[in-house]
Design a protein around this motif. Structure first.
Motif, PDB file in Angstrom:
ATOM      1  N   THR A  44       0.858  -1.179   0.000  1.00  0.00           N
ATOM      2  CA  THR A  44       0.000   0.000   0.000  1.00  0.00           C
ATOM      3  C   THR A  44       0.897   1.233   0.000  1.00  0.00           C
ATOM      4  N   PHE A  45       0.706   2.085  -0.990  1.00  0.00           N
ATOM      5  CA  PHE A  45       1.440   3.344  -1.083  1.00  0.00           C
ATOM      6  C   PHE A  45       0.528   4.471  -0.620  1.00  0.00           C
ATOM      7  N   ILE A  46       1.071   5.339   0.222  1.00  0.00           N
ATOM      8  CA  ILE A  46       0.353   6.537   0.660  1.00  0.00           C
ATOM      9  C   ILE A  46       1.135   7.727   0.120  1.00  0.00           C
ATOM     10  N   ILE A  47       0.464   8.523  -0.718  1.00  0.00           N
ATOM     11  CA  ILE A  47       1.136   9.607  -1.434  1.00  0.00           C
ATOM     12  C   ILE A  47       0.358  10.899  -1.208  1.00  0.00           C
ATOM     13  N   GLY A  48       1.006  11.900  -0.659  1.00  0.00           N
ATOM     14  CA  GLY A  48       0.400  13.215  -0.534  1.00  0.00           C
ATOM     15  C   GLY A  48       0.865  14.083  -1.692  1.00  0.00           C
ATOM     16  N   THR A  49      -0.077  14.783  -2.322  1.00  0.00           N
ATOM     17  CA  THR A  49       0.296  15.618  -3.465  1.00  0.00           C
ATOM     18  C   THR A  49      -0.674  16.784  -3.628  1.00  0.00           C
ATOM     19  N   GLU A  50      -0.229  17.766  -4.379  1.00  0.00           N
ATOM     20  CA  GLU A  50      -1.081  18.910  -4.686  1.00  0.00           C
ATOM     21  C   GLU A  50      -2.197  18.465  -5.638  1.00  0.00           C
ATOM     22  N   ASP A  51      -3.313  19.159  -5.584  1.00  0.00           N
ATOM     23  CA  ASP A  51      -4.472  18.809  -6.422  1.00  0.00           C
ATOM     24  C   ASP A  51      -4.112  18.692  -7.902  1.00  0.00           C
ATOM     25  N   GLU A  52      -3.299  19.619  -8.391  1.00  0.00           N
ATOM     26  CA  GLU A  52      -2.990  19.641  -9.823  1.00  0.00           C
ATOM     27  C   GLU A  52      -2.062  18.498 -10.263  1.00  0.00           C
TER      28      GLU A  52
END
Length: 109
Positions: A43-51
């Motif tokens: 399971t990968f958890i990735i935080g990123t900007e909306d764009e």
């Protein structure tokens, strides 16, 4: 900001991790186990900007492929033997299950 949670097959884990790093995404990688085949997942958890969500989704889609696998069924231990299939079954495994969640607050300490 969005939180992308992707559950993938272990076989695709290294490829996805290196592709995410090359694209400058930070991810947390967790070992997990699937319920259907009782097989290892990642399971990968990735935080990123909306764009950048579409970029992450494209990387996951390109890195995690479906494949066919023969699975030996488990005997029905106390279950109904009428529905038990005593021979291996070809099932489609792999790909990715992805959730995109909104992030109300992000802190980095």
């Amino acid at each position: 900001m969005k939180l992308v949670v992707a559950v993938i097959q272990d076989k695709d884990s290294s490829n996805l991790a290196s592709t995410l790093v090359a694209a400058n995404f930070k991810a947390t990688k967790l070992a997990s186990t699937g319920g259907f085949l009782k097989a290892g997942n990642t399971t990968f958890i990735i935080g990123t900007e909306d764009e950048r969500v579409d970029d992450v989704l494209e990387i996951i889609k390109d890195s995690c492929k479906n494949r066919d696998q023969l699975v030996a069924p488990v005997s029905p231990m106390g279950g109904n033997a009428d529905t038990y299939i005593p021979y291996p079954v070809n099932v489609k495994v792999g790909g990715a299950t992805v959730f995109v969640l909104p992030v109300d607050q992000f802190e980095k300490f």
